[in-house]
Enzyme design. Structure first.
Site, PDB file in Angstrom:
ATOM      1  N   HIS A   1       4.731  -2.784  12.671  1.00  0.00           N
ATOM      2  CA  HIS A   1       4.829  -1.334  12.753  1.00  0.00           C
ATOM      3  C   HIS A   1       3.460  -0.661  12.675  1.00  0.00           C
ATOM      4  O   HIS A   1       2.470  -1.263  12.274  1.00  0.00           O
ATOM      5  CB  HIS A   1       5.743  -0.801  11.651  1.00  0.00           C
ATOM      6  CG  HIS A   1       5.223  -0.978  10.250  1.00  0.00           C
ATOM      7  ND1 HIS A   1       4.306  -0.125   9.678  1.00  0.00           N
ATOM      8  CD2 HIS A   1       5.501  -1.925   9.305  1.00  0.00           C
ATOM      9  CE1 HIS A   1       4.045  -0.522   8.438  1.00  0.00           C
ATOM     10  NE2 HIS A   1       4.749  -1.624   8.183  1.00  0.00           N
TER      11      HIS A   1
ATOM     12  N   CYS B   1       5.164  -6.385   5.474  1.00  0.00           N
ATOM     13  CA  CYS B   1       5.198  -6.060   6.900  1.00  0.00           C
ATOM     14  C   CYS B   1       3.796  -6.145   7.508  1.00  0.00           C
ATOM     15  O   CYS B   1       2.792  -6.134   6.803  1.00  0.00           O
ATOM     16  CB  CYS B   1       5.780  -4.671   7.117  1.00  0.00           C
ATOM     17  SG  CYS B   1       7.564  -4.555   6.798  1.00  0.00           S
TER      18      CYS B   1
END
Length: 204
Positions: free
Chosen positions: A164, A180
């Site tokens: 992301h 992440c």
């Protein structure tokens, strides 16, 4: 005629220098300016403050994985999008801090533009101030998932991990996330356009 030839050679040399040739291709240092995207005004990234190796660039990359595969090198903080012909698009990334590292093989199950972010219960336990987003934080410039998110699933279902964007461009090249893989917003937009749903993702 000789002077004209010398001028052309010099001009070509200057153009090559501006393009920023690196190991195997071009470096896209000029691609981090402000831009409008889906009604949002992405700010310019002060890319001169980001180490040059983390700027988006085409590099030589030998792999047996087929084009379209994404390979994440968490130790060197690079994400490679395999292009074929021994080349890959390389992006600088931020990765999980100590205790939040992960690796394995997954696939992109979904892609979302300006996604909603819902902090996991464990994160809310560590940071109670995030409880206000228990039902999800709408997409936007301050959203931790940034401009795009690619959702990683494996045989067990949703891994909980994402590739992301991030508004925290200064975290690129560092281990700061909760697991992440973070990218500069301008880079995750570029990756989003290249990567297909179903693409293989290898994190090592």
């Amino acid at each position: 005629m000789r002077l004209k030839t010398l001028f052309i050679v010099a001009a070509l040399g200057a153009a090559t220098a501006l393009a920023g040739c690196s190991t195997g291709g071009t470096i896209f240092t000029s691609e981090y300016g402000a831009k409008k995207d889906s009604g949002y005004q992405l700010p310019q990234i002060p890319i001169n403050k980001v180490p040059r190796q983390y700027h988006r660039q085409i590099v030589k990359y030998d792999t047996s994985e087929k084009p379209g595969t994404i390979i994440v090198d968490t130790s060197d903080k690079f994400l490679y999008f395999v292009m074929g012909d021994g080349k890959a698009m390389r992006y600088g990334i931020g990765v999980g801090r100590e205790g939040f590292e992960w690796n394995g093989t997954a696939r992109i199950a979904m892609k979302r533009e300006w996604p909603t972010w819902t902090p996991p219960a464990a994160m809310i336990g560590r940071q109670p101030e995030l409880a206000k987003w228990r039902g999800g934080q709408p997409g936007g410039l301050s959203n931790p998932l940034g401009a795009r998110a690619l959702y990683l699933f494996n045989k067990g279902g949703d891994t909980g991990y994402r590739l992301h964007g991030t508004p925290e461009w200064n975290s690129i090249g560092k281990a700061m996330s909760s697991g992440c893989i973070r990218m500069i917003n301008q880079d995750v937009i570029d990756l989003y356009e290249r990567a297909d749903v179903g693409a293989k993702v290898i994190v090592k």
